[in-house]
Write a protein that holds these residues in place. Structure first.
Motif, PDB file in Angstrom:
ATOM      1  N   ALA A  97      40.661 -12.241  29.627  1.00  0.00           N
ATOM      2  CA  ALA A  97      41.317 -11.774  28.406  1.00  0.00           C
ATOM      3  C   ALA A  97      42.707 -11.251  28.751  1.00  0.00           C
ATOM      4  CB  ALA A  97      40.487 -10.685  27.740  1.00  0.00           C
ATOM      5  N   LEU A  98      43.671 -11.536  27.890  1.00  0.00           N
ATOM      6  CA  LEU A  98      45.059 -11.145  28.133  1.00  0.00           C
ATOM      7  C   LEU A  98      45.622 -10.370  26.952  1.00  0.00           C
ATOM      8  CD1 LEU A  98      44.885 -14.531  29.007  1.00  0.00           C
ATOM      9  CD2 LEU A  98      46.823 -13.696  30.310  1.00  0.00           C
ATOM     10  N   MET A  99      46.649  -9.578  27.252  1.00  0.00           N
ATOM     11  CA  MET A  99      47.370  -8.854  26.214  1.00  0.00           C
ATOM     12  C   MET A  99      48.826  -8.739  26.629  1.00  0.00           C
ATOM     13  SD  MET A  99      46.352  -5.269  24.398  1.00  0.00           S
ATOM     14  CE  MET A  99      47.235  -4.707  22.927  1.00  0.00           C
ATOM     15  N   LEU A 100      49.716  -8.923  25.675  1.00  0.00           N
ATOM     16  CA  LEU A 100      51.150  -8.856  25.931  1.00  0.00           C
ATOM     17  C   LEU A 100      51.741  -7.644  25.229  1.00  0.00           C
ATOM     18  CD1 LEU A 100      53.531 -10.618  27.213  1.00  0.00           C
ATOM     19  CD2 LEU A 100      53.975 -11.331  24.851  1.00  0.00           C
ATOM     20  N   PHE A 101      52.580  -6.904  25.954  1.00  0.00           N
ATOM     21  CA  PHE A 101      53.307  -5.769  25.397  1.00  0.00           C
ATOM     22  C   PHE A 101      54.802  -6.067  25.504  1.00  0.00           C
ATOM     23  CE2 PHE A 101      49.327  -4.160  27.037  1.00  0.00           C
ATOM     24  CZ  PHE A 101      48.895  -3.244  26.086  1.00  0.00           C
ATOM     25  N   GLN A 102      55.559  -5.817  24.422  1.00  0.00           N
ATOM     26  CA  GLN A 102      56.995  -6.053  24.452  1.00  0.00           C
ATOM     27  C   GLN A 102      57.760  -4.771  24.145  1.00  0.00           C
ATOM     28  OE1 GLN A 102      57.556  -9.684  21.876  1.00  0.00           O
ATOM     29  NE2 GLN A 102      58.234 -10.523  23.825  1.00  0.00           N
ATOM     30  N   GLU A 103      59.025  -4.756  24.582  1.00  0.00           N
ATOM     31  CA  GLU A 103      59.834  -3.553  24.428  1.00  0.00           C
ATOM     32  C   GLU A 103      60.116  -3.220  22.968  1.00  0.00           C
ATOM     33  OE1 GLU A 103      63.768  -3.844  26.015  1.00  0.00           O
ATOM     34  OE2 GLU A 103      63.985  -5.971  25.491  1.00  0.00           O
ATOM     35  N   ASN A 104      59.994  -4.195  22.062  1.00  0.00           N
ATOM     36  CA  ASN A 104      60.197  -3.929  20.634  1.00  0.00           C
ATOM     37  C   ASN A 104      58.938  -3.381  19.957  1.00  0.00           C
ATOM     38  OD1 ASN A 104      58.588  -6.191  20.574  1.00  0.00           O
ATOM     39  ND2 ASN A 104      60.019  -7.477  19.423  1.00  0.00           N
ATOM     40  N   GLY A 105      57.897  -3.126  20.756  1.00  0.00           N
ATOM     41  CA  GLY A 105      56.659  -2.572  20.220  1.00  0.00           C
ATOM     42  C   GLY A 105      55.609  -3.599  19.854  1.00  0.00           C
ATOM     43  N   LYS A 106      55.956  -4.882  19.916  1.00  0.00           N
ATOM     44  CA  LYS A 106      55.002  -5.919  19.546  1.00  0.00           C
ATOM     45  C   LYS A 106      53.911  -6.030  20.598  1.00  0.00           C
ATOM     46  CE  LYS A 106      54.607 -10.749  18.075  1.00  0.00           C
ATOM     47  NZ  LYS A 106      55.337 -11.993  17.729  1.00  0.00           N
ATOM     48  N   GLN A 107      52.677  -6.208  20.132  1.00  0.00           N
ATOM     49  CA  GLN A 107      51.526  -6.416  21.012  1.00  0.00           C
ATOM     50  C   GLN A 107      50.780  -7.662  20.544  1.00  0.00           C
ATOM     51  OE1 GLN A 107      49.088  -2.869  21.326  1.00  0.00           O
ATOM     52  NE2 GLN A 107      50.868  -1.520  21.315  1.00  0.00           N
ATOM     53  N   VAL A 108      50.379  -8.489  21.494  1.00  0.00           N
ATOM     54  CA  VAL A 108      49.633  -9.712  21.185  1.00  0.00           C
ATOM     55  C   VAL A 108      48.394  -9.735  22.062  1.00  0.00           C
ATOM     56  CG1 VAL A 108      49.682 -12.233  21.082  1.00  0.00           C
ATOM     57  CG2 VAL A 108      51.784 -10.932  20.679  1.00  0.00           C
ATOM     58  N   GLY A 109      47.246 -10.000  21.453  1.00  0.00           N
ATOM     59  CA  GLY A 109      46.010 -10.055  22.189  1.00  0.00           C
ATOM     60  C   GLY A 109      45.258  -8.734  22.124  1.00  0.00           C
ATOM     61  N   LEU A 110      44.087  -8.705  22.763  1.00  0.00           N
ATOM     62  CA  LEU A 110      43.231  -7.528  22.729  1.00  0.00           C
ATOM     63  C   LEU A 110      42.367  -7.520  23.991  1.00  0.00           C
ATOM     64  CD1 LEU A 110      42.750  -5.249  20.599  1.00  0.00           C
ATOM     65  CD2 LEU A 110      40.726  -6.527  19.888  1.00  0.00           C
ATOM     66  N   LEU A 111      42.267  -6.356  24.624  1.00  0.00           N
ATOM     67  CA  LEU A 111      41.478  -6.225  25.841  1.00  0.00           C
ATOM     68  C   LEU A 111      40.181  -5.459  25.637  1.00  0.00           C
ATOM     69  CD1 LEU A 111      44.194  -5.476  28.565  1.00  0.00           C
ATOM     70  CD2 LEU A 111      43.262  -7.672  27.861  1.00  0.00           C
ATOM     71  N   SER A 112      40.090  -4.709  24.547  1.00  0.00           N
ATOM     72  CA  SER A 112      38.895  -3.915  24.309  1.00  0.00           C
ATOM     73  C   SER A 112      38.767  -3.670  22.820  1.00  0.00           C
ATOM     74  CB  SER A 112      38.994  -2.572  25.057  1.00  0.00           C
ATOM     75  OG  SER A 112      39.936  -1.725  24.422  1.00  0.00           O
ATOM     76  N   GLY A 113      37.806  -2.842  22.467  1.00  0.00           N
ATOM     77  CA  GLY A 113      37.651  -2.466  21.069  1.00  0.00           C
ATOM     78  C   GLY A 113      38.595  -1.362  20.652  1.00  0.00           C
ATOM     79  N   GLY A 114      39.642  -1.131  21.441  1.00  0.00           N
ATOM     80  CA  GLY A 114      40.622  -0.101  21.135  1.00  0.00           C
ATOM     81  C   GLY A 114      40.650   1.034  22.127  1.00  0.00           C
ATOM     82  N   CYS A 115      39.716   1.012  23.104  1.00  0.00           N
ATOM     83  CA  CYS A 115      39.623   2.145  24.024  1.00  0.00           C
ATOM     84  C   CYS A 115      40.625   2.073  25.177  1.00  0.00           C
ATOM     85  CB  CYS A 115      38.198   2.282  24.553  1.00  0.00           C
ATOM     86  SG  CYS A 115      37.501   0.761  25.212  1.00  0.00           S
TER      87      CYS A 115
END
Length: 337
Positions: free
Chosen positions: A37-55
């Motif tokens: 599973a992957l997740m991307l974080f960008q400097e503009n605050g955008k997030q793509v993907g999910l690694l957990s149920g929010g924890c």
């Protein structure tokens, strides 16, 4: 294979923002997501993907700031122990009670250029596998992308490694280093023949769920970017032009939504000899049986198209079709793995 990877590839390749990539490379016990599973974080605050149920996401978001603003950031492995069950634990209420290792790495200019090549390949129907050599401290020493046909690229020094081919995602330890291997499956394509207004919600849902959507019709007034700005491509073609000009693969899906009996009949005859994963026919069972009369029906032809959930109207019908497409894709991947 999660479809987040395709949105992550698109976001990285089409954005000028600094990005940080987080990948679950190992799970011991149970967790919301599996390794890969992957997740991307960008400097503009955008997030793509999910690694957990929010924890995990909030903690990771705080950590990636160091990567975004450090001129020479190094990758690292963050370990989350979610086995505690007290009220203050990470995994409380999130369905996680395992140990999760997350590789956090900056998307460098070199990696971005290589990810552009990956996107081009998976969009052309080619599976891509990548390997990363990681120090025990979590630094990515080198990485390599390669295909089954023998193509390879990346930032790898010395002899190319060999790995057991039996699993698509795995973490190995060799020579005081970790090796992470993951396969990125070719992006599934969905061809929708017909460009009426009822196609719009289906095309939107398919795009959101990771399909490369191509809308085809013989009428330019309907099949254009005005009505379908979010799809990969709109293509003007008669049934014969469509069937003869496209090189179909066993991962391709087609849905017929022409509302035209003769067009559907012609398309079915032309597509019977193709090797595709799914052909769905819109309309009643009686109409489909008439279209298929005298034909030995392959198992990949579905009619009426979509799961039987009592759907009414374009939006609900689109949901039923997507449910069947996702189910069909999951079954293919299970067989492949």
């Amino acid at each position: 294979m999660r479809t987040d990877i395709y949105e992550i590839l698109d976001t990285v390749c089409d954005s000028s923002c600094k990005s940080v990539l987080a990948t679950i490379i190992d799970v011991q016990g149970s967790a919301y997501q599996r390794a890969g599973a992957l997740m991307l974080f960008q400097e503009n605050g955008k997030q793509v993907g999910l690694l957990s149920g929010g924890c995990l996401e909030q903690d990771l978001f705080a950590r990636v700031n160091d990567f975004l603003y450090d001129p020479n950031p190094n990758s690292t492995i963050v370990t989350y122990d979610l086995t505690d069950e007290d009220d203050l634990s990470w995994g409380q209420g999130a369905g996680c009670n395992g140990i999760i290792k997350v590789l956090v790495e900056p998307v460098t200019s070199l990696l971005k250029e290589d990810l552009k090549k990956v996107r081009e390949l998976v969009n052309r129907g080619v599976d891509v596998t990548y390997a990363k050599r990681i120090s025990m401290q979590g630094k990515v020493m080198e990485y390599l992308f390669f295909t089954a046909e023998g193509g390879f690229f990346g930032q790898w020094h010395g002899q190319r490694p060999t790995f057991p081919p039996d699993e698509s995602t795995q973490l190995l330890q060799r020579d005081q280093n970790l090796y992470y291997i993951q396969k990125i499956m070719a992006r599934p394509r969905l061809f929708i023949y017909g460009a009426g207004v009822d196609v719009i919600p289906l095309a939107q849902l398919a795009h959101l769920t990771g399909f490369q959507v191509i809308v085809v019709d013989w009428r330019p007034a309907f099949c254009n970017e005005i009505y379908f700005p979010f799809v990969y491509k709109t293509y003007i073609a008669s049934p014969s032009e469509f069937a003869q000009s496209i090189s179909f693969s066993t991962s391709d899906s087609i849905v017929l939504m022409t509302h035209n009996y003769e067009k559907d009949h012609q398309l079915i005859q032309l597509l019977l000899g193709k090797k595709i994963a799914y052909l769905g026919i819109l309309g009643s069972k009686v109409r489909a049986e008439k279209l298929l009369k005298g034909i030995r029906i392959p198992e990949w032809i579905h009619f009426p198209v979509g799961l039987a959930i009592g759907a009414e109207g374009p939006q609900e019908i689109a949901i039923s079709i997507m449910a069947e497409l996702i189910q069909n894709k999951a079954r293919r991947l299970a067989v492949a793995l």
